[in-house]
Scaffold this active site. Sequence first.
Site, PDB file in Angstrom:
ATOM      1  N   TYR A  72       0.787  -1.403   0.157  1.00 27.38           N
ATOM      2  CA  TYR A  72       0.043  -0.170   0.142  1.00 27.38           C
ATOM      3  C   TYR A  72       0.737   1.207  -0.090  1.00 27.38           C
ATOM      4  CZ  TYR A  72      -3.886  -3.257   1.149  1.00 27.38           C
ATOM      5  OH  TYR A  72      -4.951  -4.071   1.093  1.00 27.38           O
ATOM      6  N   LYS A 103       3.454 -15.435   2.272  1.00 24.74           N
ATOM      7  CA  LYS A 103       3.245 -16.170   0.979  1.00 24.74           C
ATOM      8  C   LYS A 103       4.649 -16.705   0.669  1.00 24.74           C
ATOM      9  CE  LYS A 103       0.798 -17.546  -2.580  1.00 24.74           C
ATOM     10  NZ  LYS A 103      -0.059 -19.026  -2.299  1.00 24.74           N
ATOM     11  N   ASP A 112      -3.052 -18.331   1.771  1.00 26.69           N
ATOM     12  CA  ASP A 112      -4.347 -18.984   1.041  1.00 26.69           C
ATOM     13  C   ASP A 112      -4.815 -19.958   2.041  1.00 26.69           C
ATOM     14  OD1 ASP A 112      -1.785 -20.120   0.441  1.00 26.69           O
ATOM     15  OD2 ASP A 112      -2.333 -21.154  -1.588  1.00 26.69           O
ATOM     16  N   ASP A 169      -5.450  -6.772   5.908  1.00 28.94           N
ATOM     17  CA  ASP A 169      -6.613  -6.012   5.394  1.00 28.94           C
ATOM     18  C   ASP A 169      -7.496  -6.957   5.083  1.00 28.94           C
ATOM     19  OD1 ASP A 169      -8.149  -3.928   4.569  1.00 28.94           O
ATOM     20  OD2 ASP A 169      -7.031  -3.476   2.858  1.00 28.94           O
ATOM     21  N   ASP A 189     -10.843  -8.460   7.856  1.00 31.36           N
ATOM     22  CA  ASP A 189     -12.335  -8.526   7.459  1.00 31.36           C
ATOM     23  C   ASP A 189     -12.783 -10.105   7.323  1.00 31.36           C
ATOM     24  OD1 ASP A 189     -12.110  -5.952   7.205  1.00 31.36           O
ATOM     25  OD2 ASP A 189     -13.156  -5.774   5.265  1.00 31.36           O
TER      26      ASP A 189
END
Length: 356
Positions: A142, A191, A223, A247, A251
């Site tokens: 980001y 990852k 994943d 992020d 959620d």
Amino acid sequence: MKYKIAVIRGDGIGPEIIDQALLILNKIGDLFGHSFNFTEVLAGGCAYDVKGTPLPQETIDICKNSDAVLLGAVGGPKWDELPGDLRPEKGLLQIRKELGLYANIRPAILYDPLKDACPLKSEIIDGGFDICVVRELTGGIYFGERGRKKSAMGEAAYDTELYSTGEIERIARKAFEIARQRNKLVTNIDKMNVLESSRLWREVVNRIALDYPDVTLNHLLVDNGAMQLIRDPKQFDVIVTTNMFGDILSDEASMLTGSIGMLPSASLGEGKFGLYEPIHGSAPDIAGQDKSNPLATILSTAMMLRFSFGLQEEGKAVESAVEKVLVKGYRTGDIYSKGMKLVGTREMGKLVLENL
Ligand code: NAD
């Protein structure tokens, strides 16, 4: 003890949920002999209306000079047409950066009385769960280099995931420190089978773990992590992860608890200073109607008491009062189900106050 708290009511339901949270803090002060000194400052759309900017310098200065910041929510349709730099949400991103808040802490707790709100099967969630997601907040993709260029297949665009050892070290330490106060289990999510930045991330997390021999560390690829949250959320205690993975996963975890109106958060930097806010937005659709759920904001004050002031007993008192009110069947509209007692924002705040 005396504590200075900067208060940002913000927009939409922000002012009404903050009202209830301040009543709770005052009562905690009376019960436990602390004094909380509140200084109200502007940020978000209301700051733009008065000062022409979503984050006035005075707000930054007062926040920096406080022990903690309590924030309601910012934004709303009134300011949607403003250019990016003047939008209320920009004020929020800017204040986190100005205050050096690099760690976002989001608990996802399934309260037993609310288990019907969880979309998972009852055998998976029996007994509830209590997960704490520790997300890196000021680095990674980001904030990395981005741009557009020409390619053989037409216009191309890129964003860069870049993490330094120092950035990884400090977020990993936060996660281990928090795990020490809980069930002493950290799950790192990355990852590393594909991304070089994740390989460095994992190396550093493994190294920092050596300083916390009392905490168990395990690793999941993102994943698999996303899948495990649905398959068996009870396996998690503290999750530590990058900005973008955090992020998305936080959620996902919050959805498992059933209501956005229940979840608090903390953004922390070095030392004990922190900014505390509910995870939801300003809910303009129900603002000013005494319909909003103040519990996420009230639970944010519990996080403030624990993390910034080291007041564990006081934090627990707030959390227990909230749980008692839920056990007694009181619900705002967002968490209401048949047979429960529907109450408004003010009544819910009053009930928590009475149960403290
Ligand atoms: P939202 O979280 O404000 O609302 C989503 C839905 O959840 C709405 O139906 C709302 O009524 C409901 N809801 C949210 N909080 C609730 C509560 N405490 N009690 C009962 N119901 C609640 O998200 P949105 O509608 O996407 O965004 C509205 C505005 O908030 C936008 O301007 C957005 O940019 C801003 N926003 C601010 C923050 C923040 O201040 N941290 C975070 C997210 C969104």
